[in-house]
Design a protein around this motif. Structure first.
Motif, PDB file in Angstrom:
ATOM      1  N   SER A  70       0.849  -1.187   0.000  1.00 46.85           N
ATOM      2  CA  SER A  70       0.000   0.000   0.000  1.00 46.85           C
ATOM      3  C   SER A  70       0.884   1.236   0.000  1.00 46.85           C
ATOM      4  O   SER A  70       1.988   1.229   0.542  1.00 46.85           O
ATOM      5  N   ARG A  71       0.383   2.266  -0.653  1.00 48.91           N
ATOM      6  CA  ARG A  71       1.117   3.531  -0.734  1.00 48.91           C
ATOM      7  C   ARG A  71       0.093   4.652  -0.648  1.00 48.91           C
ATOM      8  O   ARG A  71      -0.828   4.716  -1.454  1.00 48.91           O
ATOM      9  N   ASP A  72       0.249   5.519   0.351  1.00 50.65           N
ATOM     10  CA  ASP A  72      -0.695   6.605   0.576  1.00 50.65           C
ATOM     11  C   ASP A  72      -0.198   7.950   0.054  1.00 50.65           C
ATOM     12  O   ASP A  72      -0.995   8.834  -0.228  1.00 50.65           O
ATOM     13  N   ALA A  73       1.118   8.110  -0.038  1.00 49.64           N
ATOM     14  CA  ALA A  73       1.737   9.361  -0.483  1.00 49.64           C
ATOM     15  C   ALA A  73       3.233   9.106  -0.602  1.00 49.64           C
ATOM     16  O   ALA A  73       3.723   8.082  -0.108  1.00 49.64           O
ATOM     17  N   PRO A  74       3.988  10.017  -1.223  1.00 47.41           N
ATOM     18  CA  PRO A  74       5.437   9.840  -1.240  1.00 47.41           C
ATOM     19  C   PRO A  74       5.975   9.692   0.186  1.00 47.41           C
ATOM     20  O   PRO A  74       5.609  10.457   1.079  1.00 47.41           O
TER      21      PRO A  74
ATOM     22  N   VAL B  35       4.607  -2.518   3.339  1.00 50.29           N
ATOM     23  CA  VAL B  35       4.831  -3.783   2.637  1.00 50.29           C
ATOM     24  C   VAL B  35       4.714  -4.901   3.659  1.00 50.29           C
ATOM     25  O   VAL B  35       5.451  -4.920   4.647  1.00 50.29           O
ATOM     26  N   GLN B  36       3.782  -5.814   3.420  1.00 50.69           N
ATOM     27  CA  GLN B  36       3.618  -6.969   4.307  1.00 50.69           C
ATOM     28  C   GLN B  36       3.833  -8.242   3.484  1.00 50.69           C
ATOM     29  O   GLN B  36       3.143  -8.462   2.488  1.00 50.69           O
ATOM     30  N   PHE B  37       4.766  -9.068   3.919  1.00 52.09           N
ATOM     31  CA  PHE B  37       5.040 -10.329   3.237  1.00 52.09           C
ATOM     32  C   PHE B  37       3.888 -11.292   3.477  1.00 52.09           C
ATOM     33  O   PHE B  37       3.415 -11.447   4.602  1.00 52.09           O
ATOM     34  N   LEU B  38       3.451 -11.952   2.409  1.00 56.37           N
ATOM     35  CA  LEU B  38       2.336 -12.897   2.488  1.00 56.37           C
ATOM     36  C   LEU B  38       2.752 -14.325   2.168  1.00 56.37           C
ATOM     37  O   LEU B  38       1.915 -15.223   2.150  1.00 56.37           O
ATOM     38  N   SER B  39       4.045 -14.529   1.919  1.00 55.79           N
ATOM     39  CA  SER B  39       4.504 -15.863   1.543  1.00 55.79           C
ATOM     40  C   SER B  39       5.921 -16.115   2.052  1.00 55.79           C
ATOM     41  O   SER B  39       6.621 -15.199   2.465  1.00 55.79           O
ATOM     42  N   GLY B  40       6.293 -17.375   1.991  1.00 57.60           N
ATOM     43  CA  GLY B  40       7.667 -17.756   2.299  1.00 57.60           C
ATOM     44  C   GLY B  40       8.050 -17.658   3.758  1.00 57.60           C
ATOM     45  O   GLY B  40       7.201 -17.530   4.644  1.00 57.60           O
ATOM     46  N   ASP B  41       9.358 -17.691   4.001  1.00 52.58           N
ATOM     47  CA  ASP B  41       9.898 -17.668   5.356  1.00 52.58           C
ATOM     48  C   ASP B  41       9.600 -16.369   6.102  1.00 52.58           C
ATOM     49  O   ASP B  41       9.627 -16.340   7.325  1.00 52.58           O
ATOM     50  N   MET B  42       9.329 -15.310   5.357  1.00 53.66           N
ATOM     51  CA  MET B  42       9.094 -14.020   6.003  1.00 53.66           C
ATOM     52  C   MET B  42       7.604 -13.663   6.071  1.00 53.66           C
ATOM     53  O   MET B  42       7.258 -12.502   6.315  1.00 53.66           O
ATOM     54  N   ASN B  43       6.728 -14.646   5.882  1.00 53.47           N
ATOM     55  CA  ASN B  43       5.289 -14.416   5.934  1.00 53.47           C
ATOM     56  C   ASN B  43       4.916 -13.692   7.233  1.00 53.47           C
ATOM     57  O   ASN B  43       5.253 -14.151   8.316  1.00 53.47           O
ATOM     58  N   GLY B  44       4.234 -12.546   7.107  1.00 54.47           N
ATOM     59  CA  GLY B  44       3.833 -11.772   8.276  1.00 54.47           C
ATOM     60  C   GLY B  44       4.760 -10.615   8.605  1.00 54.47           C
ATOM     61  O   GLY B  44       4.379  -9.720   9.359  1.00 54.47           O
TER      62      GLY B  44
ATOM     63  N   LEU C  86      16.544  -0.599   6.177  1.00 57.95           N
ATOM     64  CA  LEU C  86      16.750  -1.604   5.132  1.00 57.95           C
ATOM     65  C   LEU C  86      17.868  -1.166   4.200  1.00 57.95           C
ATOM     66  O   LEU C  86      18.059   0.033   3.961  1.00 57.95           O
ATOM     67  N   PRO C  87      18.608  -2.116   3.649  1.00 57.61           N
ATOM     68  CA  PRO C  87      19.661  -1.748   2.689  1.00 57.61           C
ATOM     69  C   PRO C  87      19.039  -1.201   1.404  1.00 57.61           C
ATOM     70  O   PRO C  87      17.899  -1.526   1.063  1.00 57.61           O
ATOM     71  N   ASP C  88      19.798  -0.392   0.687  1.00 55.17           N
ATOM     72  CA  ASP C  88      19.329   0.177  -0.578  1.00 55.17           C
ATOM     73  C   ASP C  88      19.021  -0.896  -1.616  1.00 55.17           C
ATOM     74  O   ASP C  88      18.351  -0.619  -2.609  1.00 55.17           O
ATOM     75  N   THR C  89      19.514  -2.105  -1.396  1.00 55.96           N
ATOM     76  CA  THR C  89      19.284  -3.197  -2.340  1.00 55.96           C
ATOM     77  C   THR C  89      17.981  -3.945  -2.059  1.00 55.96           C
ATOM     78  O   THR C  89      17.591  -4.802  -2.848  1.00 55.96           O
ATOM     79  N   SER C  90      17.288  -3.638  -0.978  1.00 61.45           N
ATOM     80  CA  SER C  90      16.033  -4.293  -0.648  1.00 61.45           C
ATOM     81  C   SER C  90      15.008  -4.004  -1.752  1.00 61.45           C
ATOM     82  O   SER C  90      14.875  -2.863  -2.197  1.00 61.45           O
ATOM     83  N   PHE C  91      14.269  -5.040  -2.177  1.00 63.35           N
ATOM     84  CA  PHE C  91      13.277  -4.829  -3.233  1.00 63.35           C
ATOM     85  C   PHE C  91      12.266  -3.773  -2.824  1.00 63.35           C
ATOM     86  O   PHE C  91      11.805  -2.973  -3.645  1.00 63.35           O
ATOM     87  N   ALA C  92      11.890  -3.728  -1.544  1.00 67.05           N
ATOM     88  CA  ALA C  92      10.897  -2.758  -1.077  1.00 67.05           C
ATOM     89  C   ALA C  92      11.429  -1.338  -1.212  1.00 67.05           C
ATOM     90  O   ALA C  92      10.713  -0.431  -1.649  1.00 67.05           O
ATOM     91  N   VAL C  93      12.673  -1.111  -0.864  1.00 64.88           N
ATOM     92  CA  VAL C  93      13.282   0.211  -0.967  1.00 64.88           C
ATOM     93  C   VAL C  93      13.346   0.646  -2.428  1.00 64.88           C
ATOM     94  O   VAL C  93      12.966   1.772  -2.775  1.00 64.88           O
ATOM     95  N   VAL C  94      13.798  -0.240  -3.300  1.00 62.11           N
ATOM     96  CA  VAL C  94      13.917   0.076  -4.726  1.00 62.11           C
ATOM     97  C   VAL C  94      12.546   0.381  -5.323  1.00 62.11           C
ATOM     98  O   VAL C  94      12.359   1.379  -6.029  1.00 62.11           O
ATOM     99  N   LEU C  95      11.572  -0.461  -5.025  1.00 61.26           N
ATOM    100  CA  LEU C  95      10.222  -0.290  -5.560  1.00 61.26           C
ATOM    101  C   LEU C  95       9.614   1.040  -5.120  1.00 61.26           C
ATOM    102  O   LEU C  95       9.056   1.783  -5.935  1.00 61.26           O
ATOM    103  N   LEU C  96       9.736   1.367  -3.854  1.00 61.53           N
ATOM    104  CA  LEU C  96       9.152   2.611  -3.362  1.00 61.53           C
ATOM    105  C   LEU C  96       9.908   3.839  -3.857  1.00 61.53           C
ATOM    106  O   LEU C  96       9.313   4.888  -4.109  1.00 61.53           O
ATOM    107  N   GLN C  97      11.198   3.704  -4.049  1.00 61.91           N
ATOM    108  CA  GLN C  97      11.981   4.798  -4.621  1.00 61.91           C
ATOM    109  C   GLN C  97      11.487   5.102  -6.039  1.00 61.91           C
ATOM    110  O   GLN C  97      11.308   6.264  -6.406  1.00 61.91           O
ATOM    111  N   VAL C  98      11.243   4.059  -6.816  1.00 61.75           N
ATOM    112  CA  VAL C  98      10.736   4.232  -8.182  1.00 61.75           C
ATOM    113  C   VAL C  98       9.346   4.864  -8.160  1.00 61.75           C
ATOM    114  O   VAL C  98       9.058   5.787  -8.925  1.00 61.75           O
ATOM    115  N   LEU C  99       8.470   4.386  -7.283  1.00 62.69           N
ATOM    116  CA  LEU C  99       7.115   4.941  -7.209  1.00 62.69           C
ATOM    117  C   LEU C  99       7.133   6.417  -6.794  1.00 62.69           C
ATOM    118  O   LEU C  99       6.422   7.235  -7.388  1.00 62.69           O
TER     119      LEU C  99
END
Length: 140
Positions: free
Chosen positions: A28-32, A37-46, A72-85
């Motif tokens: 979910s994204r409400d504003a810049p 980000v909530q994991f729904l699968s795998g070892d990090m579920n929840g 989080l490191p700059d290489t985290s998918f969540a960081v990269v994705l939100l930076q792009v958005l």
């Protein structure tokens, strides 16, 4: 469709392919600077990452840790994705390439995104240099 028609505030389920790893998450994204980000699968579920606009928190299984800044490191998918958005939402940052696809580049990282013509909802984001693809679907 024009770049101005794209909806950047949303709640969706995202299927992430990051460097060959498959991850499903609620995004979910409400504003810049304000996203969750909530994991729904795998070892990090929840596991949940939350950017409140005033800080960052990580929570898992009832335990939460807060920080003034994202840890989080700059290489985290969540960081990269939100930076792009965050970048893509700025006026003039996207170029329509063809159909409902737009492209841009943030800090030397090229990306493309597609959006639904009728709703403006983002459907895909691809960031080849980071080996990251997100397929997003609105669950409402």
């Amino acid at each position: 469709m024009k770049a101005e028609d794209i909806v950047f505030c949303f709640h969706c389920t995202a299927d992430i392919d990051y460097n060959g790893e498959k991850i499903q998450c609620a995004l979910s994204r409400d504003a810049p600077g304000r996203a969750n980000v909530q994991f729904l699968s795998g070892d990090m579920n929840g596991l949940t990452y939350d950017w409140s606009g005033e800080g960052f928190s990580v929570s898992y299984s009832g335990i939460s840790a807060k920080s003034d800044e994202c840890v989080l490191p700059d290489t985290s998918f969540a960081v990269v994705l939100l930076q792009v958005l965050d970048y893509a939402e700025k006026g003039g940052s996207l170029t329509r390439t063809h159909g409902d696809e737009f492209s841009g580049a943030v800090e030397g990282i090229d990306f493309t995104m597609t959006a639904d013509r009728s709703t403006g909802q983002i459907q895909t984001i691809s960031i080849p240099q980071k080996k990251l693809k997100a397929q997003m679907r609105d669950d409402t």
